[in-house]
Design a protein around this motif. Structure first.
Motif, short mmCIF file in Angstrom:
data_model
loop_
_atom_site.label_atom_id
_atom_site.label_comp_id
_atom_site.label_asym_id
_atom_site.label_seq_id
_atom_site.Cartn_x
_atom_site.Cartn_y
_atom_site.Cartn_z
N LEU A 130 0.75 -1.39 0.00
CA LEU A 130 0.04 -0.14 -0.12
C LEU A 130 0.87 1.26 0.02
CD1 LEU A 130 -3.14 0.47 0.13
CD2 LEU A 130 -3.00 1.10 2.45
N ALA A 131 1.94 1.31 0.85
CA ALA A 131 2.84 2.47 0.81
C ALA A 131 3.34 2.73 -0.28
CB ALA A 131 4.07 2.24 1.89
N ARG A 132 3.55 1.65 -1.43
CA ARG A 132 4.15 2.10 -2.72
C ARG A 132 3.12 2.74 -3.45
NH1 ARG A 132 8.90 -1.74 -3.26
NH2 ARG A 132 8.74 -2.59 -1.35
N PHE A 133 1.98 2.48 -3.32
CA PHE A 133 0.89 3.12 -3.95
C PHE A 133 0.51 4.75 -3.53
CE2 PHE A 133 -0.62 -0.36 -5.89
CZ PHE A 133 -0.93 -0.15 -7.01
N THR A 134 0.74 4.81 -2.05
CA THR A 134 0.22 6.08 -1.21
C THR A 134 1.46 7.05 -1.05
OG1 THR A 134 0.43 4.71 0.74
CG2 THR A 134 -1.63 4.93 -0.26
N SER A 135 2.14 6.74 0.07
CA SER A 135 3.17 7.62 0.38
C SER A 135 4.30 7.69 -0.55
CB SER A 135 3.92 7.41 1.69
OG SER A 135 4.34 5.85 1.79
N ASP A 136 4.76 6.69 -1.35
CA ASP A 136 5.83 6.70 -2.37
C ASP A 136 5.65 7.52 -3.69
OD1 ASP A 136 7.87 5.21 -1.09
OD2 ASP A 136 7.07 3.43 -1.62
N LEU A 137 4.20 7.31 -4.04
CA LEU A 137 3.68 8.05 -5.20
C LEU A 137 3.39 9.66 -4.76
CD1 LEU A 137 1.79 5.70 -7.33
CD2 LEU A 137 3.68 6.82 -7.89
N ASP A 138 3.08 9.88 -3.54
CA ASP A 138 2.90 11.17 -3.09
C ASP A 138 4.16 11.78 -3.07
OD1 ASP A 138 0.14 10.77 -2.81
OD2 ASP A 138 0.11 10.44 -0.53
N ASN A 139 5.23 11.13 -2.53
CA ASN A 139 6.40 11.76 -2.41
C ASN A 139 7.02 12.33 -3.69
OD1 ASN A 139 6.54 11.52 0.29
ND2 ASN A 139 7.63 9.63 0.17
N ILE A 140 6.78 11.27 -4.77
CA ILE A 140 7.10 11.75 -5.94
C ILE A 140 6.33 12.95 -6.57
CG2 ILE A 140 7.09 10.90 -8.59
CD1 ILE A 140 7.58 7.99 -7.31
N PHE A 141 5.10 12.78 -6.51
CA PHE A 141 4.11 14.14 -7.11
C PHE A 141 4.62 15.16 -6.40
CE2 PHE A 141 0.32 16.54 -6.76
CZ PHE A 141 0.19 16.67 -7.95
N ASN A 142 4.66 15.37 -4.98
CA ASN A 142 5.21 16.46 -4.46
C ASN A 142 6.47 16.85 -4.84
OD1 ASN A 142 2.70 16.51 -2.67
ND2 ASN A 142 3.89 15.31 -1.10
N ALA A 143 7.51 16.17 -5.07
CA ALA A 143 8.85 16.38 -5.43
C ALA A 143 8.66 16.95 -6.87
CB ALA A 143 9.81 15.33 -5.38
N MET A 144 7.74 16.46 -7.65
CA MET A 144 7.69 17.10 -9.00
C MET A 144 7.10 18.50 -9.08
SD MET A 144 6.56 14.36 -11.69
CE MET A 144 7.68 13.06 -12.37
#
Ligand SMILES: Nc1ncnc2c1ncn2[C@@H]1O[C@H](COP(=O)(O)OP(=O)(O)OP(=O)(O)O)[C@@H](O)[C@H]1O
Length: 586
Positions: free
Chosen positions: A125-139
């Protein structure tokens, strides 16, 4: 280094499909950098114009005004460049994370079941949520910052060096020390943040476990111990997060301090130039004013990058973790998969060896023949390998050696979709999906008519209950909030399978305690389901399999006994002992 390569490869794959957007981005970044860095030179010019004018030297108010106007236009253009860059990057960031999410979800559907067995739900689940959120925020933030900062530093360096080399070198003089200090603080902050994340993970794991086991905790009067355990972990989080915050909070003040120090050095050196008398007062004053601004323009990107450094690192880790999933093996699909044979004399498990890990064999040469339309019961102590055997039948895993055949066809040669269509499975703990009772029954056959759904529910002995509900078949259910009891979920699962009507059946009989009325409902529903199908039933309560055509006892991954109920009782082995112990309690 390979971690960095993995993360960069990931971003490249998603970014390369937007060449035009990046061209626009290049333009807006250049527009911003040029205008933002040129503006200070006009600030200097206006100061000089004003000094010249007031001291009655050459120049008029017109030059002052036109330089002021150019400066204003430059600032406006830099604001336009800035806003456009953010806009383009937000668009690219939004679209590419949507693609990343789609791809990740698609990959999950194709992957081997083993991945989900070896990774916790939370991790997936973390790969879908926090990991992708982190990528989005960083972008949206950190990447934009990084592009700007690089462009701005290059831009300001060029202008500074062209205007006055000594002052440019003075402005850059503190850079090595700044980088060393920043590297040290960043290293300490990272270490502290890693510890903090680990402690938060432990705390969350503890909370999760305690919530799941709440009833057991209350029943054993363990609330105090539960609180104490929580207190210890919470205190750990407090300690590490304080230290994490202190270190990461130190970075920006340190960078600001270095910027102010550099400004002071520039003012000092600029004043020294004035005192040397090398320059006219106005020109010298203007030069100092301009370089004070340059010093800030030079340091600002450094400060900005350090402030988003953490975000960048989280995005790199996120990309690596998502990419890891993409590198996992897909389920093997035969190129020209055969259909499941329309008619077959038996399903044969032939000398099957299997282990989840290469060096730990779980099944040691299992051979079972299930003649067409017959029921085979698989019995054995916990951990014997019953579920493992069932996992092989519809290819959640593949055998290490031996064969599983439907008629004469090895299941590895059969089209995977067709195989799953023909091998029905009723699991111990049926999963409900968000929707209605009707949509849950029709899960394996979404185009089923209401009549078909009701017929399946009727055969599974669930229709009366459903019709008694105010919303009947339209009653909403989900896995977390279901109005269905464990026994009713079993019945629904049986109805699901009846609807799909598979010729081969795997039934993992429920171990959960249900009341005797529900138990007999389930028993009848199971008996109806089994009729005419080649079935493998994992039996925990032996009285459910008394009528099996063959009962196979598995212990430590090998068959130790097999025969009908009567034959096994007569043999007086493990099965007979188990049966006697169960009937005593009944
Ligand atoms: N995904 C897995 N990865 C590694 N080992 C596993 C996995 N699933 C099961 N095992 C191991 O395989 C062995 C057989 O387990 P299996 O679940 O097949 O037993 P079982 O007979 O179905 O037990 P039970 O009656 O308790 O369900 C056990 O030692 C178990 O620890």
């Amino acid at each position: 280094m390979t971690k960095l390569k993995t993360a960069l490869g990931f971003y490249w794959r998603y970014m390369k499909v937007y060449p035009w957007h990046f061209l626009v981005l290049l333009f807006t970044v250049i527009l911003f950098t040029v205008t933002y860095n040129l503006a200070p030179t006009y600030l200097g010019k206006t100061v000089q114009d004003l000094t010249n004018f007031t001291q009655g030297q050459h120049g008029t108010m017109d030059t002052f005004q036109s330089d002021l106007l150019i400066m204003a236009v430059l600032f406006i253009l830099s604001a336009i460049g800035d806003a456009s860059t953010s806009f383009v990057m937000s668009w690219v960031g939004g679209r590419s994370t949507q693609e990343m999410r789609n791809d990740l979800f698609g990959k999950m559907q194709r992957m081997k079941v083993g991945y989900f067995d070896s990774h916790s739900d939370g991790d997936v689940l973390a790969r879908f949520t926090s990991d992708l959120d982190n990528i989005f925020n960083a972008m949206n933030e950190a990447f934009v910052q990084l592009i700007y900062s690089a462009a701005q530093i290059i831009g300001v360096l060029i202008i500074m060096l062209r205007m006055n080399v000594p002052l440019a070198l003075v402005t850059m003089s503190t850079t090595p020390v700044t980088i060393l200090i920043a590297a040290y603080v960043i290293r300490r902050a990272n270490r502290a943040i890693d510890e903090q994340q680990a402690d938060i993970g432990k705390l969350n794991g503890y909370i999760n476990e305690q919530i799941t086991g709440q009833k057991l905790i209350i029943a054993n009067n363990l609330q105090k111990d539960s609180l104490a355990g929580f207190g210890t972990r919470n205190a750990d989080v407090q300690q590490t997060s304080t230290s994490g915050q202190i270190w990461s909070g130190t970075l920006q003040p340190v960078m600001n301090g270095m910027m102010l120090l550099t400004t002071a050095i520039v003012v000092f050196f600029g004043s020294w130039l004035v005192l040397q008398g090398n320059l006219q007062t106005g020109a010298a004053l203007a030069l100092v004013v301009v370089y004070v601004q340059f010093a800030q323009n030079y340091f600002q990107p450094l400060v900005a990058v350090t402030s988003v450094y953490n975000q960048l690192q989280l995005a790199m880790t996120g990309a690596r973790r998502v990419e890891e999933v993409h590198h996992e093996d897909d389920e093997p699909r035969p190129a020209n998969g055969l259909p499941v044979p329309k008619t077959f004399d038996a399903v044969r498990i032939e000398d099957v060896h299997f282990g989840y890990k290469p060096d730990v064999e779980i099944l040691h040469g299992i051979t079972i023949t299930a003649p067409h339309g017959k029921m085979i019961a698989v019995v054995g102590p916990t951990g014997a390998g019953k579920t493992t055997l069932i996992n092989l039948l519809n290819r959640f895993y593949d055998v290490d050696s031996g064969h599983i055949l439907i008629g004469e066809t090895d299941i590895r040669d059969i089209d995977l979709h067709a195989l799953r269509q023909e091998v029905g499975i009723v699991l111990q703990d049926p999963q409900m999906f968000s929707g209605t009772i009707a949509s849950n029954i029709a899960f394996g056959k979404p185009d089923a008519s209401m009549d078909e759904i009701r017929e399946a529910a009727r055969t599974a002995q669930l229709d009366d209950y459903i019709m008694g509900l105010p919303q009947g078949y339209d009653t909403p259910v989900s896995d977390e909030q279901s109005i269905l009891s464990a026994g009713q979920k079993q019945l629904l699962s049986i109805a699901r399978t009846l609807l799909v009507n598979p010729p081969i059946l795997i039934l993992d009989e429920a171990t959960s305690n249900v009341d005797t009325v529900t138990e007999s409902l389930i028993q009848t529903a199971m008996d109806r389901l089994i009729v005419g199908r080649t079935s493998f039933v994992i039996a925990h309560r032996l009285k459910t399999v008394l009528n099996a055509d063959n009962i196979v006892v598995i212990r430590d991954g090998a068959i130790t006994e097999s025969g009908t109920h009567q034959e096994l009782l007569a043999a007086d082995g493990f099965y007979a002992g188990l049966y006697k112990s169960q009937t005593i309690f009944d």
